[in-house]
Design a protein around this motif. Structure first.
Motif, short mmCIF file in Angstrom:
data_model
loop_
_atom_site.label_atom_id
_atom_site.label_comp_id
_atom_site.label_asym_id
_atom_site.label_seq_id
_atom_site.Cartn_x
_atom_site.Cartn_y
_atom_site.Cartn_z
N LEU A 155 0.64 -1.39 5.17
CA LEU A 155 -0.17 -0.88 4.06
C LEU A 155 -0.01 -1.78 2.83
CD1 LEU A 155 -1.92 1.44 2.86
CD2 LEU A 155 0.23 2.50 2.19
N ASN A 156 1.22 -2.13 2.48
CA ASN A 156 1.47 -2.97 1.30
C ASN A 156 0.86 -4.36 1.46
OD1 ASN A 156 2.86 -0.92 0.03
ND2 ASN A 156 4.85 -1.63 0.71
N ILE A 157 1.00 -4.95 2.63
CA ILE A 157 0.44 -6.28 2.87
C ILE A 157 -1.06 -6.26 2.66
CG2 ILE A 157 -0.05 -8.01 4.66
CD1 ILE A 157 2.75 -7.24 5.86
N ILE A 158 -1.72 -5.27 3.23
CA ILE A 158 -3.18 -5.20 3.13
C ILE A 158 -3.62 -4.89 1.71
CG2 ILE A 158 -5.26 -4.05 3.96
CD1 ILE A 158 -3.66 -3.43 6.57
N GLN A 159 -3.00 -3.88 1.10
CA GLN A 159 -3.42 -3.47 -0.24
C GLN A 159 -3.15 -4.57 -1.27
OE1 GLN A 159 -4.82 0.01 -0.75
NE2 GLN A 159 -5.73 -1.40 -2.19
N ASP A 160 -2.04 -5.29 -1.12
CA ASP A 160 -1.66 -6.31 -2.10
C ASP A 160 -2.29 -7.68 -1.84
OD1 ASP A 160 -0.08 -4.34 -3.22
OD2 ASP A 160 1.79 -5.12 -2.36
N ASP A 163 11.98 -1.39 10.30
CA ASP A 163 11.57 0.00 10.05
C ASP A 163 10.35 0.07 9.15
OD1 ASP A 163 13.51 1.13 11.64
OD2 ASP A 163 14.89 1.55 9.98
N GLU A 164 10.32 -0.75 8.09
CA GLU A 164 9.17 -0.75 7.19
C GLU A 164 7.91 -1.20 7.91
OE1 GLU A 164 11.06 -1.69 2.82
OE2 GLU A 164 10.96 -3.33 4.29
N MET A 165 8.05 -2.17 8.79
CA MET A 165 6.89 -2.63 9.56
C MET A 165 6.44 -1.55 10.54
SD MET A 165 6.12 -5.58 8.36
CE MET A 165 5.01 -6.34 9.52
N ALA A 166 7.40 -0.96 11.24
CA ALA A 166 7.06 0.02 12.28
C ALA A 166 6.47 1.31 11.71
CB ALA A 166 8.28 0.33 13.13
N ASN A 167 6.93 1.74 10.54
CA ASN A 167 6.40 3.01 10.03
C ASN A 167 5.09 2.84 9.26
OD1 ASN A 167 6.89 2.44 7.29
ND2 ASN A 167 8.87 3.45 7.30
N VAL A 213 -5.03 -8.39 0.66
CA VAL A 213 -6.30 -8.50 1.37
C VAL A 213 -7.47 -7.90 0.60
CG1 VAL A 213 -7.54 -7.86 3.49
CG2 VAL A 213 -5.13 -8.53 3.61
N VAL A 214 -7.36 -6.65 0.22
CA VAL A 214 -8.52 -5.95 -0.36
C VAL A 214 -8.54 -6.06 -1.88
CG1 VAL A 214 -8.73 -4.36 1.58
CG2 VAL A 214 -7.37 -3.70 -0.41
N PRO A 215 -9.74 -6.08 -2.47
CA PRO A 215 -9.84 -6.14 -3.93
C PRO A 215 -9.65 -4.76 -4.56
CG PRO A 215 -12.03 -6.11 -2.98
CD PRO A 215 -11.05 -6.16 -1.83
N LYS A 216 -9.54 -4.74 -5.87
CA LYS A 216 -9.46 -3.49 -6.60
C LYS A 216 -10.72 -2.66 -6.29
CE LYS A 216 -8.75 -1.60 -11.14
NZ LYS A 216 -8.39 -1.83 -12.52
N GLY A 217 -10.53 -1.37 -6.12
CA GLY A 217 -11.65 -0.49 -5.78
C GLY A 217 -11.73 -0.17 -4.30
N ILE A 218 -10.94 -0.87 -3.49
CA ILE A 218 -10.86 -0.58 -2.06
C ILE A 218 -9.46 -0.08 -1.79
CG2 ILE A 218 -11.03 -1.49 0.29
CD1 ILE A 218 -13.71 -1.46 -1.27
N ARG A 219 -9.37 1.09 -1.21
CA ARG A 219 -8.07 1.68 -0.87
C ARG A 219 -7.84 1.54 0.63
NH1 ARG A 219 -9.11 6.63 -1.71
NH2 ARG A 219 -8.90 7.48 0.37
N VAL A 220 -6.60 1.34 1.00
CA VAL A 220 -6.22 1.22 2.41
C VAL A 220 -5.30 2.36 2.77
CG1 VAL A 220 -5.04 -0.23 4.10
CG2 VAL A 220 -6.40 -1.29 2.31
N GLU A 221 -5.50 2.92 3.95
CA GLU A 221 -4.61 3.95 4.48
C GLU A 221 -4.21 3.55 5.89
OE1 GLU A 221 -6.45 7.80 4.34
OE2 GLU A 221 -6.84 7.66 2.19
N VAL A 222 -3.02 3.94 6.28
CA VAL A 222 -2.55 3.79 7.66
C VAL A 222 -2.17 5.21 8.10
CG1 VAL A 222 -0.93 2.66 9.22
CG2 VAL A 222 -1.71 1.46 7.16
N PRO A 223 -3.19 6.01 8.47
CA PRO A 223 -2.94 7.43 8.72
C PRO A 223 -2.16 7.73 9.99
CG PRO A 223 -5.22 6.93 9.16
CD PRO A 223 -4.59 5.68 8.59
N ILE A 224 -2.24 6.86 10.98
CA ILE A 224 -1.45 7.08 12.19
C ILE A 224 -0.96 5.75 12.73
CG2 ILE A 224 -2.37 9.30 12.95
CD1 ILE A 224 -4.33 7.90 14.69
N ARG A 225 0.18 5.84 13.36
CA ARG A 225 0.77 4.69 14.04
C ARG A 225 1.46 5.22 15.28
NH1 ARG A 225 2.15 6.73 9.58
NH2 ARG A 225 1.63 4.97 8.35
#
Length: 131
Positions: A31-36, A22-26, A38-50
């Protein structure tokens, strides 16, 4: 700030020791994998649609979930080249938890768009992003 858009598509076969299906599908886990990881501080990640696609609709062997991932330069500018590097690393990190569709790996992120235009662009072209 301009944002970059990437389509990351994961098959619904979950092999993550850290996240539930469920966490993967929603999109929360993605989002957590990428934000934690992949990206450095100062870059925000959003998953606006799935979008969940059943095997019967796609003709594939298993169900898939399609994610629209947005990289945002929040505390610093973000270039398309940097965003594409994040997309590549995202594919590597997410693949540790779910298999990715091979025909979607390696696609370059979209051209930068002003964040204020993102919502309208997503509404207008959602089906293009999720196929």
């Amino acid at each position: 700030q301009p944002v970059e858009i990437s389509n990351d598509v994961a098959e619904a076969k979950i092999h993550s020791p850290l996240y539930t299906a469920d966490e993967m599908a929603n999109g929360d886990a993605i989002l957590n994998i990428i934000q934690d990881s992949v990206v450095p501080k100062g870059i925000r990640v959003e998953v606006p649609i799935r979008k969940f696609l059943s095997a019967s609709t796609t003709g594939l062997e298993s169900n898939i979930v399609v994610f629209l991932v947005v990289y945002c330069g929040e505390g610093r500018p973000l270039t398309r080249n940097e965003a594409d590097q994040y997309r590549s690393t995202t594919e590597t990190e997410v693949a540790k938890h779910v298999p990715l569709r091979q025909n979607r790996i390696g696609r370059m992120v979209s051209k930068p768009v002003p964040y204020s235009l993102l919502k309208g662009l997503i509404e207008e072209r959602a089906n293009d992003y999720l196929t």
